[in-house]
Motif scaffolding. Sequence first.
Motif, PDB file in Angstrom:
ATOM      1  N   SER A   1      11.304  -2.271 -12.721  1.00 48.24           N
ATOM      2  CA  SER A   1       9.906  -2.142 -13.103  1.00 48.24           C
ATOM      3  C   SER A   1       9.719  -2.581 -14.676  1.00 48.24           C
ATOM      4  O   SER A   1      10.490  -1.776 -15.306  1.00 48.24           O
ATOM      5  CB  SER A   1       8.900  -0.890 -12.670  1.00 48.24           C
TER       6      SER A   1
ATOM      7  N   GLU B   1       7.798   2.956 -10.545  1.00 47.55           N
ATOM      8  CA  GLU B   1       7.217   1.855 -11.356  1.00 47.55           C
ATOM      9  C   GLU B   1       6.594   2.155 -12.471  1.00 47.55           C
ATOM     10  O   GLU B   1       6.029   3.562 -12.619  1.00 47.55           O
ATOM     11  CB  GLU B   1       5.857   1.530 -10.215  1.00 47.55           C
TER      12      GLU B   1
ATOM     13  N   LYS C   1       2.857   1.727  -5.497  1.00 50.35           N
ATOM     14  CA  LYS C   1       2.351   0.609  -6.485  1.00 50.35           C
ATOM     15  C   LYS C   1       0.960   1.285  -7.197  1.00 50.35           C
ATOM     16  O   LYS C   1       0.044   1.759  -6.726  1.00 50.35           O
ATOM     17  CB  LYS C   1       1.667  -0.663  -5.619  1.00 50.35           C
TER      18      LYS C   1
ATOM     19  N   CYS D   1       0.496  -3.163  -0.920  1.00 51.64           N
ATOM     20  CA  CYS D   1      -0.043  -3.940  -2.290  1.00 51.64           C
ATOM     21  C   CYS D   1      -1.548  -3.699  -2.105  1.00 51.64           C
ATOM     22  O   CYS D   1      -2.050  -3.253  -1.183  1.00 51.64           O
ATOM     23  CB  CYS D   1       0.467  -5.466  -1.973  1.00 51.64           C
TER      24      CYS D   1
END
Length: 512
Positions: A242, A291, A350, A407
């Motif tokens: 990330s 992330e 995410k 997503c």
Amino acid sequence: MKGGDEEVATPAGPPQPLDWKFSQVFGERIAGEEIQEVDIISAIEFDKTGDHLATGDRGGRVVLFERTDAKDHGLSRRDLERTDYPISRHPEFRYKTEFQSHEPEFDYLKSLEIEEKINKIRWCQTANSALFLLSTNDKTIKFWKVQEKKIKKISKIIADPSKAVGNGNVASSSNSNSPKPFPTNGVSPDRSCNHLGNDISFPPGGLPSLCLPVVTSQETNLVARCRRVYGHAHDYHINSISNNSDGETFISADDLRINLWNLEISNQSFNIVDLKPANMEDLTEVITSAEFHPAHCNMLAYSSSKGSIRLIDLRQSALCDSHAKLFEESEAPGSRSFFTEIIASISDIKFAKDGRYILSRDYMTLKLWDINMDSGPVATFQVHEYLRPKLCDLYENDSIFDKFECCLSGDGLRVATGSYSNLFRVFGCAPGSTEATTLEATKNPMRRQVQTPSRPSRSLNSITRVVRQETLGVDANGNSLDFTTKLLHLAWHPTENLIACVAANSLYMYYA
């Protein structure tokens, strides 16, 4: 406002469900065609602008696509300004280039074969019209630069001076019909020559034997060059990379550790999270995804196999053993079973574009978390609830360990994830939204469409029962689902309602 009056905006209702349509497909499979293992796509990622899309496959290749519709609408800027209506076209992409990112390797110290499969791709900041991206397999991360290079093509050297006039060389003309003999040192016995120096001289008519190459054309080719290789830093398989919002650093995560890298330094990294216990028998959980926060360079989140998400602050300490916040949902009393921990394992997380929310995917559900509220998820979307009676079968064929990605849309109003039989699901997460759409990765995505539920967090038993009977090939015992075709990887365009998803070796795009 005039007269001091203020207009009070009435609260708008939830957005209407989107009408998804097929846009494009790359690498469409012909019926009956055998899929090569190396061609199966294993990673997909849009860049921040949405003008480029990258995919990686199990053969270690990275394929780049570029957007074409935004570059030229066929009208000049003045004509566009004069038009009373906006030109609305859904994003269209074309193949740009591809390159071999990783090759199969063998670790002789551990007697371990390292496959070339691309696990993750992340775009970096562009510079001087060059594209930069990171790609990783199980052990090695590479930093790539893709740039257009002008390649000059040279024609054959023209020996006939009469044909070399257009090249502007010194042998453009000759006064004498017959060439005069010259010594090998280039000095003419004729003293009327033009002297350019003590050792070099040219006759008045030039040198009829002097031939220059001619540039016939210039072609631009895309060249991918590996700028840096970040290796030998992970004992276990890398599952995530990330980029940081500072544009200078990135993280890589394996099962037990998270390392912080500087893009400019490939031989050194800092270990910031280490879950490895002194005795491996005491190991209770592993890292499954990590992330960076999209805006705050000091914050990152990582998920675990126990279904928890930890938010850590790099300003607290060099080794982030303690977390700033812990997000987990307590299990209902009496619901624990042999499969509880397996299906609770988070396969992907995410951040939303603004960094306020985190979307997580476990085997059964999608969960949306508010980083300011760690008491529980703000929304839960049932994806595989209809598979709960079949967990034993899923465990036997290892399907229960499939890692589905998730997503969010750029506006944060919708989320999406994949499922079996090349299906993917889109849920509305705005307050009051009841959107829950099931689509299939084919040229007719709505052919398996069924009635959506009234609440997105409601069980999809009624939906999946219809889908299963119509399309998933239930056998006489009612327990034969198509687990071989699974949609694991998908990505949402950062600014528009366009989803790119992967079905084996095919890349499908849908717009709304």
